[in-house]
Design an enzyme around this catalytic site. Structure first.
Site, PDB file in Angstrom:
ATOM      1  N   SER A 177       3.812   8.506  -3.283  1.00 37.55           N
ATOM      2  CA  SER A 177       4.051   7.082  -3.044  1.00 37.55           C
ATOM      3  C   SER A 177       4.747   6.382  -4.207  1.00 37.55           C
ATOM      4  CB  SER A 177       2.725   6.372  -2.735  1.00 37.55           C
ATOM      5  OG  SER A 177       1.838   6.434  -3.826  1.00 37.55           O
TER       6      SER A 177
ATOM      7  N   LYS B  69      -4.038  -0.949  -2.610  1.00 40.94           N
ATOM      8  CA  LYS B  69      -2.927  -1.103  -3.540  1.00 40.94           C
ATOM      9  C   LYS B  69      -2.514  -2.568  -3.689  1.00 40.94           C
ATOM     10  CE  LYS B  69      -0.989   3.504  -2.623  1.00 40.94           C
ATOM     11  NZ  LYS B  69       0.156   4.255  -2.057  1.00 40.94           N
TER      12      LYS B  69
END
Length: 774
Positions: free
Chosen positions: A680, A723
């Site tokens: 990611s 996140k």
């Protein structure tokens, strides 16, 4: 005589559950309006009335199709009115009659009937048939002993074959359908033959009953003999001074079996073990102790003991909200289970797997679920377990053998349907002793756990009624076959607002009470809890926050004791640092400035989300790509993919054709002691490299996440909510995310969504357009 001569019209009285034969004298009560009207109509005329049985006794207002078609014409000998409008009758059966039609125009039914006279021809066949019927009736009377022997005499003097058959039929206790069949036998020969077959069948049934009675009598005699012998043995042991030894325990075991509700297999096994125990020579035998422990384990298990579930969904919801703030998905799933269980009257309990970072309430939630459902609570911590016997138990051949954790916990709770928490299932291991995760496959499989077999107990135990709640921090640590058997519910990190509400409603009152402080002795000023959350803790859950609040309470408690006064201690943002010391995570948001080669990514860890600062330096060299920061293989490959894309777009980006041959690129991720991996950070590394190569600054208020391909496409990632919460906590204003993750924005708390700008992207060009300053 023609049929017209035998036709007459009579009042009809339906009978429930009985049939009247000709020549019978019967007492009966009539209470229905049409029945009373029929009786009164008959008394006004010649006292003759037709009695017909109903096919279904539960029908209160029968129609013609509800009645049998053949009944008995009777004469009312006596009528007496009773309280409540009922009448009591004494009637005598006269002859059979079949219904031709019914007239319901009047208060009662008037039936047009065809009556039958008994007509038979005396011959040798008929005389023989009468004799065998009388003989069979005599045998039945002697065998049954249900009616006096005088009945034989009263029957034997009857010369009329038809009357003989009806009189015998009246003495036998038959079902309604059998009596009606006899009544419908108009021909006397058919009636006698049918009666003979019934008598033979009844006598055969009596023989079987006698055999059963004899067998039961023998069993009772054996039981009485066993009791006598046991009492004698007990007396012997008492004389030997062993009244509290083996024999006393055996009696206790047998009494527990008698008083308890145990499956047949358990009773048979316990009885077998008791017989083995009786053969032991006192408790000096090691085998006797092993057998006694096994028997007690079987008798202590809650084979059929279950608590009754609470059916008040509103009350259950109130309890769940009272104990925990948020966690809406789990609460909703529990309330759905309760609703479905009420509708289906016994649905199989779900198997829930709560996955989330530490401190978000996974373990404590299970106790609240048990309280909301009104069930008992059992818990087994599986962290570090690496022996299959911990789940299935040890075989009894081993010294010190005992049941596994599952049945041992059920035995302690005393219920077969508790809420059972399997904690930290992702931290189990395996070695030469077996794999405990494989043993859990049977425990958590709805198709198998109704007959779970423990190595120690060795009898199937039903685990299907248990409500299983499994917890884990990392879903990747759970084997796929085990994960497939569970319904996974992900618990994300708490937002600052959620932590604030949890602290106000739960943590502060709990710590204040724990440290002996009254509400008036400790007051927290405005902004204190916010500062504790943002500057003294940095976590996904609230455990550290509770410890900090506890520390604050201890400081206040000491000051109260030392000053010997009860003055109110008010904590403000000004004196907070004097009490707790300097903040661990001081505010740094104001220091953020755009920089070249410095980009902020976002990462997900087992303890929640976090930001991932990415630094890139470019300097003369031989075209090396240097990666530091304890990176995993996937992350290194993502850096290679990002560099391949940059090389393919060198003209568009304004780079020299051979930049990758004469320059080294160094990518570094701070906090180098912490392992990092995953795809990611692909667009983060690509953006930082392009910034360093082009000299363009990266916005300091932008955080990004997404996997990159060598063609610059941005692919979906996981853990977006955690996140984004971490990025918001660090003061970010814009979030760049993959277009495929746009639907996940709804999972982010609304108070955070309103403060951020989300930029979904499909290609790295859009990332550069948003993140780089021109």
């Amino acid at each position: 005589m023609s049929d017209n001569d035998n036709i007459e019209t009579l009042p009809l009285l339906p009978l429930r559950g009985m049939v009247v034969f000709p020549y019978m004298m019967v007492n009966l009560d009539a209470g229905r309006e049409m029945s009373v009207a029929a009786v009164e109509e008959a008394m006004l005329n010649d006292s003759r009335i037709l009695l017909v049985a109903q096919q279904d006794a539960d029908v209160n207002n029968p129609e013609l199709q509800d009645l049998y078609q053949v009944g008995t014409v009777c004469e009312i000998k006596h009528m007496q009115r009773m309280p409540g409008g009922m009448v009591r009758l004494l009637v005598e059966g006269i002859q059979r009659a079949s219904i031709r039609s019914i007239n319901k125009d009047r208060d009662c039914w008037q039936a047009e009937v065809l009556t039958y006279e008994d007509d038979f021809e005396e011959n040798m066949d008929m005389e023989a048939l009468v004799r065998v019927v009388v003989q069979e009736f005599e045998n039945w009377v002697k065998a049954s002993r249900k009616i006096p022997a005088e009945a034989i005499v009263s029957v034997s003097i009857i010369s009329d074959a038809g009357r003989l058959a009806d009189t015998i039929a009246g003495h036998i206790n038959l079902k309604l359908e059998q009596r009606q069949e006899l009544l419908e036998c108009i021909d006397i020969k058919d009636r006698l033959e049918h009666l003979y077959s019934i008598l033979r069948r009844e006598r055969d049934i009596l023989k079987i009953e006698r055999k059963i009675g004899d067998r039961v009598k023998k069993q009772v005699e054996k039981v009485q003999k066993d009791i006598y012998l046991r009492e004698k043995v007990k007396a012997i042991y008492k004389e030997l001074g062993d009244k509290n030894g083996i024999q006393g325990d055996i009696e206790k075991y047998r009494q527990r079996m008698k008083d308890g509700d145990y499956p047949k297999a358990v009773i048979e096994t316990v009885e077998k073990e008791i017989n083995r125990l009786e053969r032991q020579q006192g408790y000096m035998s090691q085998e006797a102790g092993v057998i006694s422990t096994y028997i007690e384990t079987l008798l202590d298990m809650p084979w059929r003991i279950a608590t009754e579930d609470v059916n008040d969904i509103a009350k259950a919801e109130e309890i769940l909200n009272e104990d925990h703030y948020g966690l809406e998905k789990v609460k909703e799933r529990i309330l759905e289970f309760m609703a479905v269980r009420q509708l289906t009257k016994g649905q199989t309990a779900p198997i829930l797997c709560l996955v989330g970072p530490p401190g978000v309430g996974k373990t404590s939630l299970a106790t609240s679920v048990a309280r909301a459902l009104g069930r008992k609570f059992a818990r087994a911590s599986l962290g570090g377990v690496h022996d299959e016997a911990e789940i299935r138990g040890h075989r009894r051949t081993y010294v010190g053998a005992m049941p596994g954790r599952i049945l041992e916990a059920l035995k302690k709770t005393g219920s077969c349907n508790p809420v059972f928490l399997l904690d930290e299932v992702d931290k189990m291991g395996s070695d030469y002793k077996g794999d405990p995760t494989s043993a859990l496959l049977e425990v958590l499989d709805p198709a198998q756990n109704s007959t779970f077999s423990d190595h120690y107990v060795e009898l199937p135990f039903d685990l299907s009624k248990v409500l299983w709640i499994v917890t884990a921090n990392d879903i990747n640590g759970i084997p796929r076959p085990l994960l497939d058997r569970m319904e996974v519910i992900t618990l994300s990190s708490y937002t600052s607002q959620e932590k604030l509400e949890i602290a106000k409603q739960f943590l502060v009152p709990r710590q204040r009470e724990k440290h002996g402080l009254l509400a008036k002795q400790l007051k927290l000023g405005a902004g204190v809890l916010d500062k504790l959350i943002s500057e003294y803790t940095r976590e996904a859950g609230v455990r550290e926050l509770e410890r900090v609040i506890g520390k604050l309470c201890r400081k206040v408690a000491r000051k109260l004791v030392e000053s010997e006064d009860n003055k109110v201690k008010t904590i403000t943002t000004r004196n907070l640092e004097d009490i707790l010391g300097r903040a661990k995570f001081p505010e740094k948001k104001a220091k953020r400035k755009p920089a070249v080669g410095l980009c902020t990514g976002m990462a997900w860890t087992q303890v929640g989300g976090d930001t991932l600062p990415t630094e890139v330096n470019v300097f003369p060299g031989k075209g090396k790509l240097i990666l530091t920061g304890k990176l995993g293989d996937v992350m290194k490959e993502s850096a290679q993919a990002a560099l391949s894309y940059i090389r393919s777009r060198q003209r568009v980006l304004g780079l020299k054709a051979n930049f990758y041959e004469k320059q080294d690129i160094h990518i570094h991720f701070p906090e180098g002691a912490i392992p990092k991996d995953g795809p990611s950070a692909g667009i983060t590394m690509a953006t930082a490299m392009i910034s360093a190569l082009t000299g363009k600054k990266v916005r300091s208020d932008v955080a990004m996440t997404g996997e990159i391909t060598i063609r610059g496409n941005v692919l979906a990632i996981g853990g977006l909510k955690e996140k984004v919460i971490a990025a918001y906590r660090e003061g970010m204003k814009t979030i760049i995310l993959p277009k495929d993750n746009e639907r996940d924005i709804e999972d982010i708390p609304e108070e955070i969504r309103q403060q951020l700008e989300f930029v979904p992207v499909e290609h790295l060009d859009k990332v550069l357009e948003t993140a780089l300053l021109q």
